[in-house]
Each structure stands twice: as structure tokens, then as C-alpha cells.
Design a protein around this motif. Structure first.
Motif, PDB file in Angstrom:
ATOM      1  N   UNK A 356      35.425   1.945 -14.802  1.00  0.00           N
ATOM      2  CA  UNK A 356      36.165   3.039 -14.170  1.00  0.00           C
ATOM      3  C   UNK A 356      36.946   2.553 -12.951  1.00  0.00           C
ATOM      4  N   UNK A 357      36.328   1.680 -12.161  1.00  0.00           N
ATOM      5  CA  UNK A 357      36.979   1.201 -10.936  1.00  0.00           C
ATOM      6  C   UNK A 357      38.265   0.434 -11.235  1.00  0.00           C
ATOM      7  N   UNK A 358      38.278  -0.306 -12.344  1.00  0.00           N
ATOM      8  CA  UNK A 358      39.461  -1.090 -12.699  1.00  0.00           C
ATOM      9  C   UNK A 358      40.480  -0.244 -13.446  1.00  0.00           C
ATOM     10  N   UNK A 359      40.024   0.526 -14.432  1.00  0.00           N
ATOM     11  CA  UNK A 359      40.931   1.248 -15.329  1.00  0.00           C
ATOM     12  C   UNK A 359      41.532   2.486 -14.683  1.00  0.00           C
ATOM     13  N   UNK A 360      40.716   3.316 -14.067  1.00  0.00           N
ATOM     14  CA  UNK A 360      41.170   4.655 -13.679  1.00  0.00           C
ATOM     15  C   UNK A 360      42.274   4.681 -12.624  1.00  0.00           C
ATOM     16  N   UNK A 361      42.301   3.767 -11.638  1.00  0.00           N
ATOM     17  CA  UNK A 361      43.405   3.813 -10.666  1.00  0.00           C
ATOM     18  C   UNK A 361      44.679   3.128 -11.175  1.00  0.00           C
ATOM     19  N   UNK A 362      44.607   2.478 -12.333  1.00  0.00           N
ATOM     20  CA  UNK A 362      45.709   1.648 -12.805  1.00  0.00           C
ATOM     21  C   UNK A 362      46.699   2.446 -13.646  1.00  0.00           C
ATOM     22  N   UNK A 363      47.884   1.867 -13.828  1.00  0.00           N
ATOM     23  CA  UNK A 363      48.856   2.383 -14.785  1.00  0.00           C
ATOM     24  C   UNK A 363      48.647   1.633 -16.089  1.00  0.00           C
ATOM     25  N   UNK A 364      48.207   2.344 -17.113  1.00  0.00           N
ATOM     26  CA  UNK A 364      47.820   1.720 -18.379  1.00  0.00           C
ATOM     27  C   UNK A 364      48.770   2.205 -19.471  1.00  0.00           C
ATOM     28  N   UNK A 365      49.310   1.276 -20.226  1.00  0.00           N
ATOM     29  CA  UNK A 365      50.236   1.667 -21.293  1.00  0.00           C
ATOM     30  C   UNK A 365      49.469   2.389 -22.404  1.00  0.00           C
ATOM     31  N   UNK A 366      50.148   3.256 -23.157  1.00  0.00           N
ATOM     32  CA  UNK A 366      49.459   3.966 -24.241  1.00  0.00           C
ATOM     33  C   UNK A 366      48.749   3.060 -25.250  1.00  0.00           C
ATOM     34  N   UNK A 367      49.352   1.951 -25.727  1.00  0.00           N
ATOM     35  CA  UNK A 367      48.622   1.105 -26.687  1.00  0.00           C
ATOM     36  C   UNK A 367      47.356   0.494 -26.100  1.00  0.00           C
ATOM     37  N   UNK A 368      47.424   0.066 -24.837  1.00  0.00           N
ATOM     38  CA  UNK A 368      46.238  -0.506 -24.191  1.00  0.00           C
ATOM     39  C   UNK A 368      45.183   0.582 -23.986  1.00  0.00           C
ATOM     40  N   UNK A 369      45.606   1.773 -23.576  1.00  0.00           N
ATOM     41  CA  UNK A 369      44.663   2.882 -23.397  1.00  0.00           C
ATOM     42  C   UNK A 369      43.952   3.197 -24.704  1.00  0.00           C
ATOM     43  N   UNK A 370      44.707   3.270 -25.780  1.00  0.00           N
ATOM     44  CA  UNK A 370      44.111   3.586 -27.079  1.00  0.00           C
ATOM     45  C   UNK A 370      43.088   2.534 -27.483  1.00  0.00           C
ATOM     46  N   UNK A 463      49.932  14.572 -24.116  1.00  0.00           N
ATOM     47  CA  UNK A 463      48.910  13.547 -24.336  1.00  0.00           C
ATOM     48  C   UNK A 463      49.326  12.182 -23.816  1.00  0.00           C
ATOM     49  N   UNK A 464      48.364  11.465 -23.278  1.00  0.00           N
ATOM     50  CA  UNK A 464      48.574  10.055 -22.938  1.00  0.00           C
ATOM     51  C   UNK A 464      48.829   9.266 -24.214  1.00  0.00           C
ATOM     52  N   UNK A 465      48.015   9.555 -25.230  1.00  0.00           N
ATOM     53  CA  UNK A 465      48.131   8.955 -26.555  1.00  0.00           C
ATOM     54  C   UNK A 465      47.810  10.066 -27.550  1.00  0.00           C
ATOM     55  N   UNK A 466      48.512  10.136 -28.644  1.00  0.00           N
ATOM     56  CA  UNK A 466      48.189  11.134 -29.657  1.00  0.00           C
ATOM     57  C   UNK A 466      46.720  11.021 -30.049  1.00  0.00           C
ATOM     58  N   UNK A 467      46.026  12.163 -30.017  1.00  0.00           N
ATOM     59  CA  UNK A 467      44.607  12.180 -30.347  1.00  0.00           C
ATOM     60  C   UNK A 467      43.699  12.086 -29.143  1.00  0.00           C
ATOM     61  N   UNK A 468      44.268  11.786 -27.962  1.00  0.00           N
ATOM     62  CA  UNK A 468      43.453  11.707 -26.750  1.00  0.00           C
ATOM     63  C   UNK A 468      43.873  12.801 -25.775  1.00  0.00           C
ATOM     64  N   UNK A 469      43.449  12.631 -24.519  1.00  0.00           N
ATOM     65  CA  UNK A 469      43.649  13.674 -23.524  1.00  0.00           C
ATOM     66  C   UNK A 469      44.989  13.588 -22.818  1.00  0.00           C
ATOM     67  N   UNK A 470      45.090  14.303 -21.709  1.00  0.00           N
ATOM     68  CA  UNK A 470      46.368  14.542 -21.039  1.00  0.00           C
ATOM     69  C   UNK A 470      46.811  13.356 -20.192  1.00  0.00           C
ATOM     70  N   UNK A 471      48.117  13.289 -19.999  1.00  0.00           N
ATOM     71  CA  UNK A 471      48.733  12.280 -19.137  1.00  0.00           C
ATOM     72  C   UNK A 471      48.625  12.745 -17.693  1.00  0.00           C
ATOM     73  N   UNK A 472      47.884  11.979 -16.895  1.00  0.00           N
ATOM     74  CA  UNK A 472      47.690  12.326 -15.490  1.00  0.00           C
ATOM     75  C   UNK A 472      47.841  11.080 -14.627  1.00  0.00           C
TER      76      UNK A 472
END
Length: 545
Positions: A356-370, A463-472
Motif C-alpha cells: 500500500x505504501x508504494x502503490x497507493x500514492x503513486x500514479x499507476x498506468x491501467x495495464x500495471x494496475x490490472x 473506472x481505472x480499468x474495466x472491471x475494477x473500481x473508480x479512478x481517483x
């Protein structure tokens, strides 16, 4: 005289709302008014930790690992959760009592004025100089709206929709797993019947306990003694037919999976690098090989092969029968030599905060997020496992012939006049009753309640990625279709999966995500402070409770 306080609406009154408001209370130096909207009678616990729920529903966290940061605002009185023995798993209702006590403590804050409206929100609109919340009547305008909805209403998937229709036309009964206290009452009439359970995860273990111990059965020396009031047979099933692996039984067993400081540092660096990599899982998995090898004694080539399979098809490495795998996982939880999968899952559990500490504050591309969210979700069969006692009970019920896993592995299901017929090729079993124990995913496209359906249709939740949650953004602010910030509209929790990761942990409700939201509120508060015109509009529109 007009109001001068900053105004916030919070939609949802569970643990995440509690954690967010505590984080805000710790930072306040000016008055803030909060209107909290949720039909539940007592805020803080939410449905998952409802204090009125049956004590048969257990946490999947032992007392030794419940480390919820107590509130530190001036006047806070409730400290740490004080459970019994460190290796026991308390009822969720017990933790609910604690969370509600923390919320009552929050009500005494001198600068945070909280009003609870026991109404469901049906609409949310930006009008003029603020957000208007519709919950029976219009409320507002608000400078901020924070949504912490937990699990909102969804459209049933095709299978469940067919079953709902079938249950109205047949002799079969279809019931949800929760609230378990309602299931407990219904199950009093299910003695001697056959009950199928859709799903084989943590919720299914709650359901099994309700159907057996809840009906007067008991365990003596590991042997199940039926009461005669439980179902004659219980048929859990899932897409892979395997129950989740239990967590280590004791702190001593658990300690062997604790990573070293160097391993954690290398993992964090690899995770950071993976966020920018075209093949993020390959980068990440390289950091897992050495600690898994240290714990298991297995060769690096074998570990690399297991991880490669996990990346491509989670769980495909498991070739044992459901019962054989269950027995092996119980042995590992009790101290037997751990397998590659079990060791990987326990390391992943211990690195949840790092993730969480690494991922959540970062800007993550949709393919990497998925990719990363999918990997995390797959490893939940280890990292979010149940108490070992629940796994032993399941095995005892299998030995007693009450639980039957012959059709557990993705059976063909036919609708028959009596109910449901499960066929796995080797066995055909008919159930009178079906219990749905599958938790819907955070796919925005499935949301059916009026509030979230409207937000989705108007492009306020995308959606951040189709099938997942919201872009925030990391502080929870929602982005619209144009990928622009909607000032003051925020979302925390499960419905933001993809923008954030590992959101199902209770500890996440009191962690950095709520701190980032509270910091964001304070950054916006001076800029959006009420002007005289704003105060007049606010007074005119606000219609109260």
C-alpha cells in the motif's frame, strides 16, 4: 447569522468513515461540520462488524495481529483493541462494539460537529457553490463529499439472476450468506435437507458454522457431534473447488515467515520499479524468489516456475484434491514444512503495508494496475486465510459426512423442480437450498443503487480499468471522464480498487489513505472557506434532517 464552518458530507458510516473522520479530527484547528449519511443505527462498525451479528462470524485476523491505530485527537479515550489470547480469532461483532465506542468518542471532539442522518443517499449533484446530497430531502451545499460505501448494491450476475427467478418458481430456496443472524433463523428449518453454498471462501466458512454449530452441533476432540437439526449435507463449490489456506496457528509458526529488513527493502524497490515496467509481475516476482527459498529450502528454479504459473493462471499449480489440499494447508499452518505457495502467500500478507505504501500514492498506468491487483487478488487464498480452527472444523465436518466436496470444483448446475442439481462428472448431487456466499467485485459497471448508478452514468465515477473500481487521486478525489479532478468529491475503499490496492484490510481503514484524505481536506479548506454569499446560499438550501 450564516454558518462559517466548512461542511462535509460523508456517505457510509462504517470503519473507513470512522478512520477518515478520526484522521481529520487529529488535524483540525478550525470548526468543521459533518453530516454522516447511513441507515445503520450506530455508526462505526458497519455491516461487516455489526455488533448484533452472531458470534459465529469470526475475524480472519488473530488478536496478535489486530493493531488498529487509536485516535490521537485531544480528548480521545478509547485505546487499542484489547482482545483475549493472542492466537484466538475474536467474533466480528466484538470488534464492532469497539469500533462503535471509538465513534462515540469522536462525537466529543470540540471542533468536529457530526450529525448522523439515518437515510440512504439516492443522488448527489454539484449546484452553484457546493454539493447537494439527496437523502429523502436535499441537504447542503457541502464543500466536500466523502464516499465510503463498503459494498453497495449490484446487479446480480447472469447465474444468480437465473437462480433468483428459479427460486420463485420451484421448491428451492435461495438465501444470501449475510446477515448471518437471519440465515441462522432460516436454517432452523433446514434439518435433514441438502444445502449448496456458492463460493468456498471466508464467507462460506461463516455459513458452514451457522448451519452446524449454530444449530446445536459441537466438536469434541476434533470429532463433530451432530445435533440432528443441521442439514443432512452441505455442498460448497467454487470455480477451483479449494478452500483458502488457514493462517499460521501460533506466533511461533508465524515468525518463520517474517521477512528480513533487507528482503523488505529489496521488495519495496522491486515493487517501485514494477510500477514503471512493461512486465511488472516479472520484476516483482524476482524479489520473491530469495525469501521464499530461505523459508522453504526449495530451489530457485522451482520457485520461479511456481511464480510464473501464478502470474499467468493463479491457483493452477494446485493439482491435489480439495480435501488433500485442505489437510496439507492445516499441517503447514501448524508448523509443517511450508510449500512454495504457502510461504509466498504469508510473505505477501506481511508485506501488505509495504504494498500500500508504494502503490497507493503513486500514479499507476491501467495495464500495471490490472496486473498487480490481479496478482494480489489471486494470492488472497493464502494472505487472507481463515483461522486454522475454522479449517479444522471444515475437515471435521467432511469426515463426519456433513460437508461434501465431491462437486466442489466448478460443477455443472442444472435447475430442477426440487432446487439445484450439481454435477461434476463423477457425482450428481441435488440441493434443496442454495446460499450465495460470493462477494461481488468492485466493478463499477455492476453498481445498481441509484446514487452510484447515477454517478457512473454522468461520468463522475469512471473506472481505472474495466472491471475494477473508480479512478481517483491518492487522496481520494475522483476524476471524471475527462480525467479532471472534481474538487471535493472523494471516494475511499473498495470501490476505488485499481487506483489503490489491498483495500479489503481493516487496517487500511485507519492507515495512510485516510491520512491523505484528511491532509487534502486541510489543503482545500482555506481556499474554499465560506464567503458571505456562500453562507447565505448555504442557509437557504439546507433543509436539515
Amino acid at each position: 447569522m450564516g454558518r462559517t464552518a466548512y461542511r462535509i458530507a460523508v456517505i457510509g458510516a462504517g470503519p473507513r468513515a470512522l478512520g477518515a473522520l478520526e484522521a481529520l479530527a487529529e488535524r483540525l484547528s478550525v470548526a468543521v461540520e459533518v453530516d454522516l449519511f447511513d441507515p445503520i443505527p450506530d455508526p462505526g462498525a458497519g455491516p461487516n462488524f455489526d455488533p448484533t451479528e452472531t458470534s459465529l462470524c469470526l475475524l480472519n485476523i488473530p488478536n496478535r495481529d489486530i493493531d488498529l491505530r487509536p485516535a490521537s485527537f485531544e480528548g480521545a479515550r478509547v485505546g487499542n483493541f484489547d482482545g483475549d489470547r493472542p492466537d484466538t480469532y475474536p467474533p466480528r461483532a466484538e470488534l464492532g462494539d469497539y469500533l462503535e465506542a471509538r465513534f462515540r468518542d469522536l462525537l466529543g471532539h470540540r471542533l468536529l460537529g457530526v450529525t448522523h442522518h439515518r437515510r440512504a443517499v439516492t443522488a448527489l449533484d454539484a449546484r452553484g457553490d457546493g454539493w447537494i446530497v439527496t437523502a429523502g430531502t436535499d441537504h447542503g451545499p457541502y464543500d466536500e463529499v466523502l464516499m465510503t460505501p463498503g459494498q453497495p448494491e449490484v446487479t446480480p450476475d447472469k447465474q444468480l439472476a437465473r437462480w433468483q427467478d428459479h427460486a420463485t418458481k420451484s421448491q428451492g430456496t435461495l438465501m444470501p450468506a449475510y446477515p448471518a443472524r437471519a440465515l441462522l433463523e432460516w436454517a432452523a428449518d433446514w434439518g435433514g435437507k441438502t444445502v449448496a453454498i456458492r463460493g468456498l471462501g471466508l464467507s462460506t466458512l461463516d455459513v458452514v458454522r451457522v448451519l452446524t454449530l449454530g444449530q446445536g452441533g459441537r466438536f469434541e476432540g476434533g470429532t463433530y457431534r451432530p445435533s440432528g437439526h443441521e442439514p443432512a449435507r452441505i455442498l460448497p463449490f467454487s470455480l477451483d473447488g479449494h478452500a483458502p489456506a488457514p493462517k499460521p496457528a501460533t506466533a511461533e509458526v508465524d515468525a518463520q515467515f517474517t521477512p528480513t529488513e533487507d528482503e523488505t527493502e529489496r521488495f519495496a524497490l522491486s515493487l517501485t520499479a514494477s510500477l514503471r515496467d512493461e512486465d511488472p509481475l516479472a520484476t516483482l516476482c524476482r524479489a520473491l524468489v530469495a525469501p521464499v527459498a530461505r523459508i522453504t529450502g526449495e530451489g530457485r528454479e522451482e520457485i520461479g516456475s511456481w511464480l510464473a504459473s501464478e502470474r499467468d493462471a493463479p491457483g493452477s499449480q494446485e493439482t491435489r484434491s480439495p480435501v488433500a489440499a485442505l489437510k496439507a494447508h492445516i499441517a503447514e499452518a501448524e508448523g509443517a514444512a511450508p510449500s512454495i505457495g504457502y510461504a509466498t502467500g504469508q510473505l505477501w500478507r506481511k508485506w501488505q503495508d509495504v504494498i500500500r505504501q508504494v502503490y497507493n500514492p503513486a500514479t499507476v498506468s491501467p495495464p500495471v494496475a490490472e496486473a498487480l491487483v490481479g496478482f494480489d487478488e489471486g494470492l488472497k487464498r493464502y494472505s487472507y486465510g481463515p483461522p486454522v480452527g475454522s479449517a479444522r472444523e471444515l475437515l471435521g465436518l467432511i469426515k463426519a459426512g456433513i460437508v461434501d466436496l465431491r462437486a466442489a470444483d466448478d460443477p455443472d448446475i442444472r435447475l430442477v423442480s426440487r432446487g439445484w442439481e450439481l454435477d461434476d462428472g463423477d457425482a450428481t448431487l441435488t440441493a434443496d437450498i442454495m446460499v450465495d456466499a460470493v462477494l461481488p467485485g468492485p466493478d463499477l459497471a455492476t453498481l445498481s443503487g441509484p446514487l452510484f448508478k447515477s454517478l457512473r452514468e454522468h461520468g463522475r465515477l469512471v473506472p481505472k480499468v474495466d472491471g475494477l473500481g473508480a479512478l481517483t487521486l491518492p487522496d481520494g478525489q475522483c476524476l471524471d471522464r475527462a480525467r479532471t479532478v472534481q474538487p471535493g468529491l472523494c471516494l475511499l475503499g473498495r470501490l476505488a480498487l485499481g487506483s489503490v490496492i489491498a483495500v479489503d484490510s481493516l487496517h487500511d481503514c485507519f492507515g495512510a489513505s485516510t491520512d491523505r484524505w484528511a491532509d487534502g481536506v486541510l489543503e482545500r479548506l482555506p481556499r474554499l472557506a465560506a464567503s458571505p454569499d456562500r453562507r447565505a446560499t448555504r442557509d437557504a438550501v439546507d433543509t436539515g434532517g
